[in-house]
Design a protein around this motif. Structure first.
Motif, PDB file in Angstrom:
ATOM      1  N   UNK A 150       0.869  -1.177   0.000  1.00 27.37           N
ATOM      2  CA  UNK A 150       0.000   0.000   0.000  1.00 27.37           C
ATOM      3  C   UNK A 150       0.907   1.230   0.000  1.00 27.37           C
ATOM      4  N   UNK A 151       0.605   2.172  -0.872  1.00 28.70           N
ATOM      5  CA  UNK A 151       1.433   3.361  -0.955  1.00 28.70           C
ATOM      6  C   UNK A 151       0.561   4.608  -0.943  1.00 28.70           C
ATOM      7  N   UNK A 152       0.859   5.496   0.003  1.00 28.94           N
ATOM      8  CA  UNK A 152       0.199   6.785   0.065  1.00 28.94           C
ATOM      9  C   UNK A 152       1.084   7.819  -0.638  1.00 28.94           C
ATOM     10  N   UNK A 153       0.483   8.892  -1.117  1.00 30.18           N
ATOM     11  CA  UNK A 153       1.271   9.910  -1.843  1.00 30.18           C
ATOM     12  C   UNK A 153       2.446  10.422  -1.017  1.00 30.18           C
ATOM     13  N   UNK A 154       3.605  10.474  -1.643  1.00 28.24           N
ATOM     14  CA  UNK A 154       4.793  10.978  -0.975  1.00 28.24           C
ATOM     15  C   UNK A 154       5.451  10.006  -0.021  1.00 28.24           C
ATOM     16  N   UNK A 155       4.960   8.786   0.031  1.00 28.57           N
ATOM     17  CA  UNK A 155       5.517   7.771   0.927  1.00 28.57           C
ATOM     18  C   UNK A 155       6.015   6.575   0.131  1.00 28.57           C
ATOM     19  N   UNK A 156       6.880   5.800   0.750  1.00 26.80           N
ATOM     20  CA  UNK A 156       7.274   4.559   0.122  1.00 26.80           C
ATOM     21  C   UNK A 156       6.218   3.496   0.323  1.00 26.80           C
ATOM     22  N   UNK A 157       6.234   2.446  -0.485  1.00 27.58           N
ATOM     23  CA  UNK A 157       5.278   1.353  -0.300  1.00 27.58           C
ATOM     24  C   UNK A 157       5.471   0.679   1.054  1.00 27.58           C
ATOM     25  N   UNK A 158       4.384   0.215   1.631  1.00 30.82           N
ATOM     26  CA  UNK A 158       4.420  -0.510   2.894  1.00 30.82           C
ATOM     27  C   UNK A 158       3.697  -1.838   2.717  1.00 30.82           C
ATOM     28  N   UNK A 159       4.298  -2.896   3.232  1.00 39.12           N
ATOM     29  CA  UNK A 159       3.679  -4.216   3.099  1.00 39.12           C
ATOM     30  C   UNK A 159       2.336  -4.251   3.808  1.00 39.12           C
ATOM     31  N   UNK A 160       1.330  -4.735   3.087  1.00 37.53           N
ATOM     32  CA  UNK A 160      -0.016  -4.831   3.627  1.00 37.53           C
ATOM     33  C   UNK A 160      -0.311  -6.260   4.076  1.00 37.53           C
ATOM     34  N   UNK A 161      -0.084  -7.186   3.188  1.00 42.13           N
ATOM     35  CA  UNK A 161      -0.353  -8.599   3.443  1.00 42.13           C
ATOM     36  C   UNK A 161       0.375  -9.396   2.377  1.00 42.13           C
ATOM     37  N   UNK A 162       0.764 -10.605   2.697  1.00 40.28           N
ATOM     38  CA  UNK A 162       1.488 -11.434   1.734  1.00 40.28           C
ATOM     39  C   UNK A 162       1.063 -12.883   1.885  1.00 40.28           C
ATOM     40  N   UNK A 163       1.265 -13.654   0.821  1.00 39.85           N
ATOM     41  CA  UNK A 163       0.874 -15.057   0.834  1.00 39.85           C
ATOM     42  C   UNK A 163       1.931 -15.892   0.138  1.00 39.85           C
ATOM     43  N   UNK A 164       2.072 -17.125   0.554  1.00 41.15           N
ATOM     44  CA  UNK A 164       2.931 -18.093  -0.144  1.00 41.15           C
ATOM     45  C   UNK A 164       2.007 -19.109  -0.794  1.00 41.15           C
ATOM     46  N   UNK A 165       2.448 -19.769  -1.864  1.00 44.01           N
ATOM     47  CA  UNK A 165       1.535 -20.564  -2.681  1.00 44.01           C
ATOM     48  C   UNK A 165       1.055 -21.869  -2.064  1.00 44.01           C
ATOM     49  N   UNK A 166       1.435 -22.150  -0.837  1.00 45.02           N
ATOM     50  CA  UNK A 166       0.953 -23.373  -0.225  1.00 45.02           C
ATOM     51  C   UNK A 166      -0.421 -23.206   0.428  1.00 45.02           C
ATOM     52  N   UNK A 167      -0.969 -21.991   0.397  1.00 49.70           N
ATOM     53  CA  UNK A 167      -2.317 -21.753   0.908  1.00 49.70           C
ATOM     54  C   UNK A 167      -3.123 -21.006  -0.152  1.00 49.70           C
ATOM     55  N   UNK A 168      -4.439 -21.138  -0.082  1.00 48.40           N
ATOM     56  CA  UNK A 168      -5.290 -20.511  -1.100  1.00 48.40           C
ATOM     57  C   UNK A 168      -5.877 -19.187  -0.633  1.00 48.40           C
ATOM     58  N   UNK A 169      -5.787 -18.921   0.657  1.00 47.76           N
ATOM     59  CA  UNK A 169      -6.360 -17.689   1.159  1.00 47.76           C
ATOM     60  C   UNK A 169      -5.666 -17.290   2.450  1.00 47.76           C
ATOM     61  N   UNK A 170      -5.524 -15.987   2.612  1.00 47.86           N
ATOM     62  CA  UNK A 170      -4.974 -15.452   3.858  1.00 47.86           C
ATOM     63  C   UNK A 170      -5.729 -14.194   4.202  1.00 47.86           C
ATOM     64  N   UNK A 171      -6.141 -14.097   5.453  1.00 47.89           N
ATOM     65  CA  UNK A 171      -6.946 -12.974   5.883  1.00 47.89           C
ATOM     66  C   UNK A 171      -6.275 -12.276   7.056  1.00 47.89           C
ATOM     67  N   UNK A 172      -6.220 -10.946   6.972  1.00 45.66           N
ATOM     68  CA  UNK A 172      -5.721 -10.144   8.089  1.00 45.66           C
ATOM     69  C   UNK A 172      -6.644  -8.941   8.227  1.00 45.66           C
ATOM     70  N   UNK A 173      -7.505  -9.013   9.210  1.00 47.15           N
ATOM     71  CA  UNK A 173      -8.461  -7.936   9.411  1.00 47.15           C
ATOM     72  C   UNK A 173      -9.408  -7.809   8.229  1.00 47.15           C
ATOM     73  N   UNK A 174      -9.472  -6.631   7.650  1.00 49.98           N
ATOM     74  CA  UNK A 174     -10.379  -6.418   6.510  1.00 49.98           C
ATOM     75  C   UNK A 174      -9.743  -6.810   5.173  1.00 49.98           C
ATOM     76  N   UNK A 175      -8.491  -7.231   5.205  1.00 54.20           N
ATOM     77  CA  UNK A 175      -7.753  -7.532   3.975  1.00 54.20           C
ATOM     78  C   UNK A 175      -7.599  -9.049   3.792  1.00 54.20           C
ATOM     79  N   UNK A 176      -7.919  -9.520   2.588  1.00 53.81           N
ATOM     80  CA  UNK A 176      -7.827 -10.938   2.274  1.00 53.81           C
ATOM     81  C   UNK A 176      -7.125 -11.109   0.936  1.00 53.81           C
ATOM     82  N   UNK A 177      -6.177 -12.050   0.887  1.00 58.44           N
ATOM     83  CA  UNK A 177      -5.595 -12.464  -0.390  1.00 58.44           C
ATOM     84  C   UNK A 177      -6.203 -13.802  -0.754  1.00 58.44           C
ATOM     85  N   UNK A 178      -6.682 -13.893  -1.998  1.00 61.68           N
ATOM     86  CA  UNK A 178      -7.107 -15.172  -2.562  1.00 61.68           C
ATOM     87  C   UNK A 178      -6.090 -15.575  -3.612  1.00 61.68           C
TER      88      UNK A 178
END
Lengths: 112, 119
Positions: A37-65
């Protein structure tokens, strides 16, 4: 060249709605898929990440499928808030390479 | 603040001048990356170091670009004879990595970037 294709380029969502951003990758050796996630004038910040051994990862309101067979992964932001308005980047990396490949980004605007 | 820091935050220069940017990574991180980001694009990898060794520099944009990390701590990125096309945000990121496939890529922590404007 290895690519990570990201869509849509821009997204407008009402407060409380669901924001969905999609990415597709080519390099099947990738073993780490982060979203930044990157806001104007800032560097990117890690939001959430996944490795391919799982199909879904959820952290709060954020989900990776993650769909390994389709070589696609997506970010879902539930109950989107105006403070989520930012640019989001997906990336792929690993598999023996120390060099990540980023998508082109999605500009998200959440209207109050 | 124990995050990644970059200096300067903004640099305006005239075409043909040389510029140097500095990055101070998180202290325990052994890997340091440089990226360029232009408007509407994701970070574009330039080069990276593991400790003081520059392990990949083939993606530096031209021979006008060079980077160093002399003692395995801070790093500098230099652009010689700047061109208007060099105008961009230059990002630095650091991480801790070990050798071997399982840990080839881990979370990177980005600095705030240096915005370069070449007139």
């Amino acid at each position: 060249q290895q690519q990570v294709k990201q869509s849509p380029q821009s997204l407008i969502v009402q407060k409380g709605g669901i924001s969905i951003i999609n990415c597709a990758y080519e390099n099947t050796a990738f073993d780490y898929f982060p979203w930044y996630q990157q806001f104007p004038g800032k560097g990117p910040a890690l939001l959430i990440a996944i490795r391919p051994d799982v199909s879904e990862k959820k952290e709060g309101r954020f989900t990776i499928s993650f769909n390994k067979s389709a070589k696609q992964f997506s970010l879902h932001i539930m109950d989107s808030q105006p403070g989520d308005s930012a640019t989001y980047f997906c990336a792929g990396g690993g598999g023996g390479s120390y060099i990540p490949t980023f998508g082109r980004g999605t500009s998200l605007i959440v209207h109050p | 603040d124990t995050g990644v820091s970059q200096d300067p935050r903004h640099k305006i220069t005239k075409r043909g001048q040389n510029v140097t940017f500095r990055c101070d990574p998180i202290s325990e991180h052994n890997r340091l990356y440089w990226y360029r980001q232009t408007l509407g694009q994701g970070p574009e990898f330039l080069t990276y170091f593991q400790n003081e060794a520059q392990l990949e520099k083939s993606r530096l944009l031209s021979d006008r670009f060079s980077a160093e990390r002399p003692k395995g701590s801070f790093s500098t990125l230099e652009i010689q004879r700047t061109e208007q096309g060099d105008s961009a945000m230059y990002l630095c990121a650091s991480t801790y990595g070990t050798s071997g496939r399982q840990s080839s890529y881990n979370e990177q922590f980005f600095g705030p970037g240096t915005r370069l404007t070449v007139l």
